[in-house]
Design a protein around this motif. Structure first.
Motif, PDB file in Angstrom:
ATOM      1  N   UNK A  13       2.520   5.717  28.175  1.00  0.00           N
ATOM      2  CA  UNK A  13       2.358   4.970  26.938  1.00  0.00           C
ATOM      3  C   UNK A  13       2.255   5.926  25.751  1.00  0.00           C
ATOM      4  N   UNK A  14       1.525   7.016  25.923  1.00  0.00           N
ATOM      5  CA  UNK A  14       1.429   8.023  24.851  1.00  0.00           C
ATOM      6  C   UNK A  14       2.798   8.652  24.578  1.00  0.00           C
ATOM      7  N   UNK A  15       3.587   8.853  25.628  1.00  0.00           N
ATOM      8  CA  UNK A  15       4.939   9.391  25.444  1.00  0.00           C
ATOM      9  C   UNK A  15       5.807   8.420  24.640  1.00  0.00           C
ATOM     10  N   UNK A  16       5.687   7.133  24.927  1.00  0.00           N
ATOM     11  CA  UNK A  16       6.436   6.123  24.175  1.00  0.00           C
ATOM     12  C   UNK A  16       6.026   6.103  22.717  1.00  0.00           C
ATOM     13  N   UNK A  17       4.736   6.214  22.464  1.00  0.00           N
ATOM     14  CA  UNK A  17       4.222   6.238  21.096  1.00  0.00           C
ATOM     15  C   UNK A  17       4.755   7.468  20.351  1.00  0.00           C
ATOM     16  N   UNK A  18       4.734   8.623  21.012  1.00  0.00           N
ATOM     17  CA  UNK A  18       5.247   9.852  20.392  1.00  0.00           C
ATOM     18  C   UNK A  18       6.733   9.723  20.074  1.00  0.00           C
ATOM     19  N   UNK A  19       7.487   9.092  20.974  1.00  0.00           N
ATOM     20  CA  UNK A  19       8.919   8.875  20.753  1.00  0.00           C
ATOM     21  C   UNK A  19       9.136   8.040  19.494  1.00  0.00           C
ATOM     22  N   UNK A  20       8.362   6.967  19.348  1.00  0.00           N
ATOM     23  CA  UNK A  20       8.487   6.122  18.159  1.00  0.00           C
ATOM     24  C   UNK A  20       8.088   6.886  16.898  1.00  0.00           C
ATOM     25  N   UNK A  21       7.040   7.682  16.979  1.00  0.00           N
ATOM     26  CA  UNK A  21       6.609   8.458  15.812  1.00  0.00           C
ATOM     27  C   UNK A  21       7.713   9.407  15.358  1.00  0.00           C
ATOM     28  N   UNK A  22       8.401  10.042  16.314  1.00  0.00           N
ATOM     29  CA  UNK A  22       9.492  10.968  15.991  1.00  0.00           C
ATOM     30  C   UNK A  22      10.720  10.243  15.448  1.00  0.00           C
ATOM     31  N   UNK A  23      10.875   8.968  15.807  1.00  0.00           N
ATOM     32  CA  UNK A  23      12.068   8.223  15.388  1.00  0.00           C
ATOM     33  C   UNK A  23      12.094   7.957  13.882  1.00  0.00           C
ATOM     34  N   UNK A  24      10.922   7.982  13.260  1.00  0.00           N
ATOM     35  CA  UNK A  24      10.846   7.693  11.834  1.00  0.00           C
ATOM     36  C   UNK A  24      10.823   6.205  11.518  1.00  0.00           C
ATOM     37  N   UNK A  25      10.941   5.359  12.545  1.00  0.00           N
ATOM     38  CA  UNK A  25      10.902   3.912  12.351  1.00  0.00           C
ATOM     39  C   UNK A  25       9.458   3.464  12.104  1.00  0.00           C
ATOM     40  N   UNK A  26       9.310   2.390  11.339  1.00  0.00           N
ATOM     41  CA  UNK A  26       7.984   1.801  11.157  1.00  0.00           C
ATOM     42  C   UNK A  26       7.693   0.936  12.379  1.00  0.00           C
ATOM     43  N   UNK A  27       6.442   0.979  12.817  1.00  0.00           N
ATOM     44  CA  UNK A  27       6.073   0.187  13.989  1.00  0.00           C
ATOM     45  C   UNK A  27       4.594  -0.164  13.933  1.00  0.00           C
TER      46      UNK A  27
END
Length: 113
Positions: A13-27
């Motif tokens: 789950x932390x890996x998924x969160x980090x992936x989203x943070x790197x994507x630059x997308x708002x979430x």
């Protein structure tokens, strides 16, 4: 808006969160263990994931093994179990619009972006 159904104690789950943070997308982060999902929310997620309830269950959890394993459960009963025991829900789930993925591995999130 992108949502991640997140358990901060889970490495995946932390890996998924980090992936989203790197994507630059708002979430938005949904900490579903702190605020358990309703049956209706679980049903909507299942539809977005296009999977059956049994496919959302973490079958190695102690509560699954002690209370549910080996029993014939209807979809409705499985959804009720997921609502009652949110720890049973696979994670992380990333939702965007009406589509979602179980982000294991994290790069599955690319399917939504």
């Amino acid at each position: 808006m992108i949502k991640i159904y997140h358990n901060p104690r889970c490495r995946k789950s932390r890996e998924g969160l980090a992936f989203l943070e790197k994507s630059g997308e708002k979430f938005e982060i949904v900490r579903y263990l702190d605020n358990p999902l309703t049956r209706e929310e679980i049903t909507a997620l299942l539809k977005a994931l296009n999977i059956s309830p049994i496919d959302l269950v973490r079958k190695n959890e102690a509560i699954w093994k002690s209370d549910y394993k080996g029993k014939e459960l209807s979809d409705s009963q499985l959804i009720a179990a997921l609502a009652e025991h949110p720890k049973l829900i696979e994670r992380p789930i990333v939702l965007m619009g009406n589509k979602a993925v179980i982000a294991r591995p994290a790069d599955k999130i690319n399917e939504l972006l």
